[in-house]
Design a protein around this motif. Structure first.
Motif, PDB file in Angstrom:
ATOM      1  N   TYR A  80       0.824  -1.064   0.053  1.00 57.72           N
ATOM      2  CA  TYR A  80       0.038  -0.027  -0.015  1.00 57.72           C
ATOM      3  C   TYR A  80       0.854   1.291  -0.080  1.00 57.72           C
ATOM      4  O   TYR A  80       1.783   1.314   0.779  1.00 57.72           O
ATOM      5  N   VAL A  81       0.563   2.220  -0.698  1.00 60.33           N
ATOM      6  CA  VAL A  81       1.229   3.582  -1.066  1.00 60.33           C
ATOM      7  C   VAL A  81       0.142   4.573  -0.815  1.00 60.33           C
ATOM      8  O   VAL A  81      -0.741   4.473  -1.612  1.00 60.33           O
ATOM      9  N   ARG A  82       0.436   5.543   0.076  1.00 58.59           N
ATOM     10  CA  ARG A  82      -0.453   6.603   0.310  1.00 58.59           C
ATOM     11  C   ARG A  82      -0.698   7.415  -0.894  1.00 58.59           C
ATOM     12  O   ARG A  82       0.391   7.468  -1.752  1.00 58.59           O
ATOM     13  N   PRO A  83      -1.838   8.229  -1.362  1.00 65.37           N
ATOM     14  CA  PRO A  83      -2.002   8.694  -2.368  1.00 65.37           C
ATOM     15  C   PRO A  83      -0.952   9.818  -2.927  1.00 65.37           C
ATOM     16  O   PRO A  83      -0.555   9.802  -4.047  1.00 65.37           O
ATOM     17  N   ARG A  84      -0.570  10.467  -1.858  1.00 65.39           N
ATOM     18  CA  ARG A  84       0.570  11.579  -1.893  1.00 65.39           C
ATOM     19  C   ARG A  84       1.843  11.222  -2.487  1.00 65.39           C
ATOM     20  O   ARG A  84       2.791  11.934  -3.249  1.00 65.39           O
ATOM     21  N   ALA A  85       2.087   9.695  -2.447  1.00 61.22           N
ATOM     22  CA  ALA A  85       3.438   9.425  -2.699  1.00 61.22           C
ATOM     23  C   ALA A  85       3.282   8.386  -3.761  1.00 61.22           C
ATOM     24  O   ALA A  85       4.262   7.658  -4.375  1.00 61.22           O
ATOM     25  N   ARG A  86       2.157   8.420  -4.500  1.00 62.30           N
ATOM     26  CA  ARG A  86       2.004   7.325  -5.885  1.00 62.30           C
ATOM     27  C   ARG A  86       2.511   8.121  -6.941  1.00 62.30           C
ATOM     28  O   ARG A  86       2.541   9.251  -7.219  1.00 62.30           O
ATOM     29  N   ARG A  87       2.978   7.238  -7.859  1.00 62.18           N
ATOM     30  CA  ARG A  87       3.227   7.745  -9.362  1.00 62.18           C
ATOM     31  C   ARG A  87       4.623   8.413  -9.028  1.00 62.18           C
ATOM     32  O   ARG A  87       5.237   9.169  -9.714  1.00 62.18           O
ATOM     33  N   ARG A  88       5.433   7.839  -8.006  1.00 67.01           N
ATOM     34  CA  ARG A  88       6.999   8.411  -7.850  1.00 67.01           C
ATOM     35  C   ARG A  88       7.564   7.141  -7.676  1.00 67.01           C
ATOM     36  O   ARG A  88       8.882   7.420  -7.027  1.00 67.01           O
ATOM     37  N   GLY A  89       7.331   5.908  -8.010  1.00 70.28           N
ATOM     38  CA  GLY A  89       7.985   4.728  -8.079  1.00 70.28           C
ATOM     39  C   GLY A  89       8.082   4.141  -6.377  1.00 70.28           C
ATOM     40  O   GLY A  89       8.916   3.152  -6.378  1.00 70.28           O
ATOM     41  N   THR A  90       7.369   4.704  -5.708  1.00 75.67           N
ATOM     42  CA  THR A  90       7.379   4.042  -4.235  1.00 75.67           C
ATOM     43  C   THR A  90       7.187   2.436  -4.229  1.00 75.67           C
ATOM     44  O   THR A  90       7.461   1.686  -3.578  1.00 75.67           O
ATOM     45  N   ALA A  91       5.918   2.190  -4.868  1.00 76.01           N
ATOM     46  CA  ALA A  91       5.517   0.720  -4.925  1.00 76.01           C
ATOM     47  C   ALA A  91       6.769   0.086  -5.614  1.00 76.01           C
ATOM     48  O   ALA A  91       6.996  -1.382  -5.084  1.00 76.01           O
ATOM     49  N   LYS A  92       7.482   0.359  -6.623  1.00 78.74           N
ATOM     50  CA  LYS A  92       8.406  -0.400  -7.285  1.00 78.74           C
ATOM     51  C   LYS A  92       9.591  -0.341  -6.221  1.00 78.74           C
ATOM     52  O   LYS A  92      10.313  -1.717  -6.151  1.00 78.74           O
ATOM     53  N   LEU A  93       9.991   0.379  -5.474  1.00 76.01           N
ATOM     54  CA  LEU A  93      11.076   0.241  -4.563  1.00 76.01           C
ATOM     55  C   LEU A  93      10.817  -0.614  -3.259  1.00 76.01           C
ATOM     56  O   LEU A  93      11.542  -1.496  -2.955  1.00 76.01           O
TER      57      LEU A  93
END
Length: 338
Positions: A80-93
């Motif tokens: 799970y990634v908070r909306p503010r941190a999405r589309r920044r490669g967080t899930a991939k990391l």
């Protein structure tokens, strides 16, 4: 973005993030689990398995929970990634950290479950090269029990009868029409009997709509009367009479077998003795006596008996036979379509 292992000291933070995840994507109705149930599993991941926490300058940004299963399987339970941190490669990391930790534990494959409705997650996993290897199917037991209680469908078969003595012309027409459907298979043309030439096709035998199309095409192409006759689901007898490609009469022994119809449509599916007498020479009184309709198949003779009786009234030898028995008919010519 910083990724680090999470432990029991991060319990409150991980619980908060998981609570947001649960609210955004609650479990499907068939699972019926509470947030408290889920958080107890989260604690097990923090204490015994693999848990990662993503953080940025604004604080906690995401979590990933995983564990080793069996000998070499790594299982991703949640990410799970908070909306503010999405589309920044967080899930991939997070996934990269999970993959490395699972490899250290001896896993060489990663598996996970994703709800079909979660199209965003499915797109991400697809881009990362994860492949669908299984599909979880769900059904409500009450609805499933109702469908299982439905009667087993019986056999479907049929034939087409062309009012002509020119079996060669019928064979040529069949050879030209069936391949246009883009389907291969075999056909049998039985030489003229009582002024009718019969056609049996292995594809149309199982598909009433295709049988109807074949009859209409032959009637239009040969400019004569053509009749399709068959049994559907081992329960309904249906025939359609075409004259120069147009429907002249249609009959179904159980008009509303496939669902309710308007009263006028029910009446239209009764055999018309006058039309049949004109086009086939059948005796109107016998047509009325044999080609009866009912609300249920149970109110009529068995479909195989009924189709044979109707064929006999209409003068169609072999009318109660499907493709499987056509090759044994006198004068039958069998051929295949490439």
């Amino acid at each position: 973005m910083r990724i680090r292992r999470a432990g029991s000291e991060d319990r409150a933070t991980v619980h908060e993030l998981y609570g947001e995840f649960f609210a955004e994507l609650p479990p499907p109705a068939y699972r019926s689990v509470s947030l408290e149930d889920e958080l107890r599993e989260v604690d097990a991941y923090l204490a015994e398995h693999v848990a990662f926490l993503a953080e940025d300058d604004d604080g906690p940004a995401g979590i990933a929970l995983a564990r080793r299963k069996g000998r070499n399987e790594g299982y991703l339970s949640d990410i799970y990634v908070r909306p503010r941190a999405r589309r920044r490669g967080t899930a991939k990391l997070l996934l990269a950290a999970v993959a490395q930790a699972l490899r250290v534990l001896g896993a060489d494959h990663l598996t996970l479950h994703v709800d079909w409705e979660n199209s965003v997650a499915r797109t991400v996993y697809d881009r990362l090269g994860l492949e669908a290897r299984s599909l979880q199917l769900v059904a409500g037991l009450e609805e499933l029990a109702g469908r299982l209680a439905e009667p087993v469908r019986g056999e479907t078969f049929g034939s087409v009868h062309v009012q002509t003595d020119d079996a060669g012309a019928v064979e040529r027409a069949v050879r030209q029409f069936v391949p246009r459907l883009g389907r291969s298979g075999g056909s049998v043309v039985a030489t003229s009997r009582n002024g009718w030439t019969a056609v049996y096709d292995d594809l149309a035998d199982r598909d009433p709509q295709l049988l109807r199309r074949l009859a209409r095409e032959l009637s239009d192409r040969l400019g004569t009367v053509v009749l399709s006759l068959g049994v559907e689901d081992g329960a309904v007898v249906r025939f359609i009479v075409f004259e120069h490609g147009r429907i002249a009469d249609e009959y179904a022994s159980v008009p509303e077998y496939h669902g309710p119809l308007a009263p006028g449509d029910v009446v239209a599916l009764r055999a018309n003795p006058t039309v049949l007498a004109r086009l086939t020479g059948a005796d109107p009184a016998r047509v009325r006596a044999v080609a009866r309709t009912a609300a249920s198949p149970r109110e009529l003779p068995p479909a195989r008996e009924l189709v044979a009786a109707i064929a006999e009234v209409l003068g169609l030898e072999g009318g109660g036979v499907g493709f499987a028995g056509a090759a044994a008919l006198p004068g039958a010519v069998a051929f295949t379509h490439g």
